[in-house]
Each structure stands twice: as structure tokens, then as C-alpha cells.
Design a protein around this motif. Structure first.
Motif, PDB file in Angstrom:
ATOM      1  N   LEU A  19       0.897  -1.076   0.229  1.00  0.00           N
ATOM      2  CA  LEU A  19      -0.139   0.055  -0.131  1.00  0.00           C
ATOM      3  C   LEU A  19       0.826   1.190   0.064  1.00  0.00           C
ATOM      4  O   LEU A  19       1.789   1.457   0.876  1.00  0.00           O
ATOM      5  N   SER A  20       0.785   2.008  -1.015  1.00  0.00           N
ATOM      6  CA  SER A  20       1.933   3.172  -1.107  1.00  0.00           C
ATOM      7  C   SER A  20       1.108   4.411  -0.429  1.00  0.00           C
ATOM      8  O   SER A  20      -0.125   4.350  -0.139  1.00  0.00           O
ATOM      9  N   ALA A  21       1.915   5.336  -0.053  1.00  0.00           N
ATOM     10  CA  ALA A  21       1.584   6.527   0.607  1.00  0.00           C
ATOM     11  C   ALA A  21       0.375   7.226   0.001  1.00  0.00           C
ATOM     12  O   ALA A  21      -0.301   7.988   0.571  1.00  0.00           O
ATOM     13  N   GLY A  22       0.322   7.307  -1.254  1.00  0.00           N
ATOM     14  CA  GLY A  22      -0.726   8.083  -2.044  1.00  0.00           C
ATOM     15  C   GLY A  22      -1.755   7.256  -2.238  1.00  0.00           C
ATOM     16  O   GLY A  22      -2.930   7.894  -2.582  1.00  0.00           O
ATOM     17  N   GLY A  23      -1.834   6.106  -1.592  1.00  0.00           N
ATOM     18  CA  GLY A  23      -3.145   5.437  -1.794  1.00  0.00           C
ATOM     19  C   GLY A  23      -3.407   4.311  -2.924  1.00  0.00           C
ATOM     20  O   GLY A  23      -4.052   3.155  -2.643  1.00  0.00           O
ATOM     21  N   PRO A  24      -2.334   4.066  -3.612  1.00  0.00           N
ATOM     22  CA  PRO A  24      -2.467   3.006  -4.585  1.00  0.00           C
ATOM     23  C   PRO A  24      -2.251   1.746  -3.908  1.00  0.00           C
ATOM     24  O   PRO A  24      -1.352   1.691  -3.017  1.00  0.00           O
ATOM     25  N   VAL A  25      -2.553   0.541  -4.320  1.00  0.00           N
ATOM     26  CA  VAL A  25      -2.480  -0.761  -3.822  1.00  0.00           C
ATOM     27  C   VAL A  25      -1.803  -1.686  -4.958  1.00  0.00           C
ATOM     28  O   VAL A  25      -2.438  -1.676  -6.287  1.00  0.00           O
ATOM     29  N   TYR A  26      -0.745  -2.288  -4.825  1.00  0.00           N
ATOM     30  CA  TYR A  26       0.019  -3.038  -5.587  1.00  0.00           C
ATOM     31  C   TYR A  26       0.196  -4.670  -5.056  1.00  0.00           C
ATOM     32  O   TYR A  26       0.374  -4.827  -3.994  1.00  0.00           O
ATOM     33  N   ASP A  27      -0.054  -5.332  -6.272  1.00  0.00           N
ATOM     34  CA  ASP A  27      -0.101  -6.704  -5.967  1.00  0.00           C
ATOM     35  C   ASP A  27       1.305  -7.252  -6.627  1.00  0.00           C
ATOM     36  O   ASP A  27       1.349  -6.771  -7.853  1.00  0.00           O
ATOM     37  N   PHE A  28       2.064  -8.139  -5.916  1.00  0.00           N
ATOM     38  CA  PHE A  28       3.382  -8.366  -6.676  1.00  0.00           C
ATOM     39  C   PHE A  28       3.962  -9.828  -6.417  1.00  0.00           C
ATOM     40  O   PHE A  28       3.332 -10.446  -5.501  1.00  0.00           O
ATOM     41  N   ILE A  45      11.426  -8.874  -9.170  1.00  0.00           N
ATOM     42  CA  ILE A  45       9.878  -8.585  -9.009  1.00  0.00           C
ATOM     43  C   ILE A  45       9.431  -9.048 -10.540  1.00  0.00           C
ATOM     44  O   ILE A  45       9.936  -8.795 -11.477  1.00  0.00           O
ATOM     45  N   GLU A  46       8.623 -10.276 -10.335  1.00  0.00           N
ATOM     46  CA  GLU A  46       8.243 -10.898 -11.338  1.00  0.00           C
ATOM     47  C   GLU A  46       6.789 -10.255 -11.815  1.00  0.00           C
ATOM     48  O   GLU A  46       6.382 -10.375 -13.268  1.00  0.00           O
ATOM     49  N   ARG A  47       6.117  -9.829 -11.221  1.00  0.00           N
ATOM     50  CA  ARG A  47       4.578  -9.415 -11.371  1.00  0.00           C
ATOM     51  C   ARG A  47       4.580  -8.280 -10.635  1.00  0.00           C
ATOM     52  O   ARG A  47       4.750  -8.453  -9.401  1.00  0.00           O
ATOM     53  N   TRP A  48       3.838  -7.149 -11.181  1.00  0.00           N
ATOM     54  CA  TRP A  48       3.612  -5.842 -10.127  1.00  0.00           C
ATOM     55  C   TRP A  48       2.214  -5.219 -10.994  1.00  0.00           C
ATOM     56  O   TRP A  48       2.467  -4.707 -12.027  1.00  0.00           O
ATOM     57  N   LEU A  49       1.147  -5.442 -10.273  1.00  0.00           N
ATOM     58  CA  LEU A  49      -0.029  -4.981 -10.655  1.00  0.00           C
ATOM     59  C   LEU A  49      -0.677  -4.050  -9.712  1.00  0.00           C
ATOM     60  O   LEU A  49      -0.639  -4.125  -8.508  1.00  0.00           O
ATOM     61  N   ASP A  50      -1.322  -3.013 -10.415  1.00  0.00           N
ATOM     62  CA  ASP A  50      -2.068  -2.020  -9.625  1.00  0.00           C
ATOM     63  C   ASP A  50      -3.301  -2.386  -9.549  1.00  0.00           C
ATOM     64  O   ASP A  50      -4.007  -2.674 -10.495  1.00  0.00           O
TER      65      ASP A  50
END
Length: 70
Positions: A19-28, A45-50
Motif C-alpha cells: 500500500l503506497s503513501a498516496g493510496g495505490p495498492v500493488y499486488d506483486f 519482481i516478476e509481477r507488479w499490478l496496480d
């Protein structure tokens, strides 16, 4: 950034959510690659999805909500 969770999902793979400071959530996914016969490894990092628009439907939505909505 806050690490919501990081779980072993295979012999060489860990999956997690940030969970980033600006609110976006990332699955990795992180893949551990053994570089030599020793225990030294590289992590990629094999997968990085918003997943900001759909985190509520994930298995760890309550844990994400605890951090996201505070």
C-alpha cells in the motif's frame, strides 16, 4: 509504503501486497533465483499490478482495508 502481507507461494516465489503513501495498492510476486551453488540469491519482481480499483475482491481485503481506510 506499507507491506500488507508477504507469503511463500512456491519454492522460489513469494507473493505480496503493498500500500503506497498516496493510496495505490500493488499486488506483486518476488522470484528468488540462486546465482551459484552457494546460498546467494537474487530477487526479481516478476509481477507488479496496480489493484487499487479491485483490492476489495482479494483474499486479504480486510487486512488491506485496515491500512487503506485509516
Amino acid at each position: 509504503m506499507v507491506l500488507v502481507y508477504l507469503l511463500q507461494s512456491g519454492a522460489e516465489i513469494e507473493s505480496g501486497v503493498l500500500l503506497s503513501a498516496g493510496g495505490p495498492v500493488y499486488d506483486f510476486d518476488l522470484r528468488h533465483i540462486r546465482m551459484r551453488a552457494s546460498t546467494e540469491r537474487t530477487v526479481l519482481i516478476e509481477r507488479w499490478l496496480d489493484i487499487t480499483d479491485r483490492w476489495q475482491t482479494t483474499p486479504f481485503s480486510s487486512e488491506i482495508a485496515d491500512l487503506y481506510l485509516t
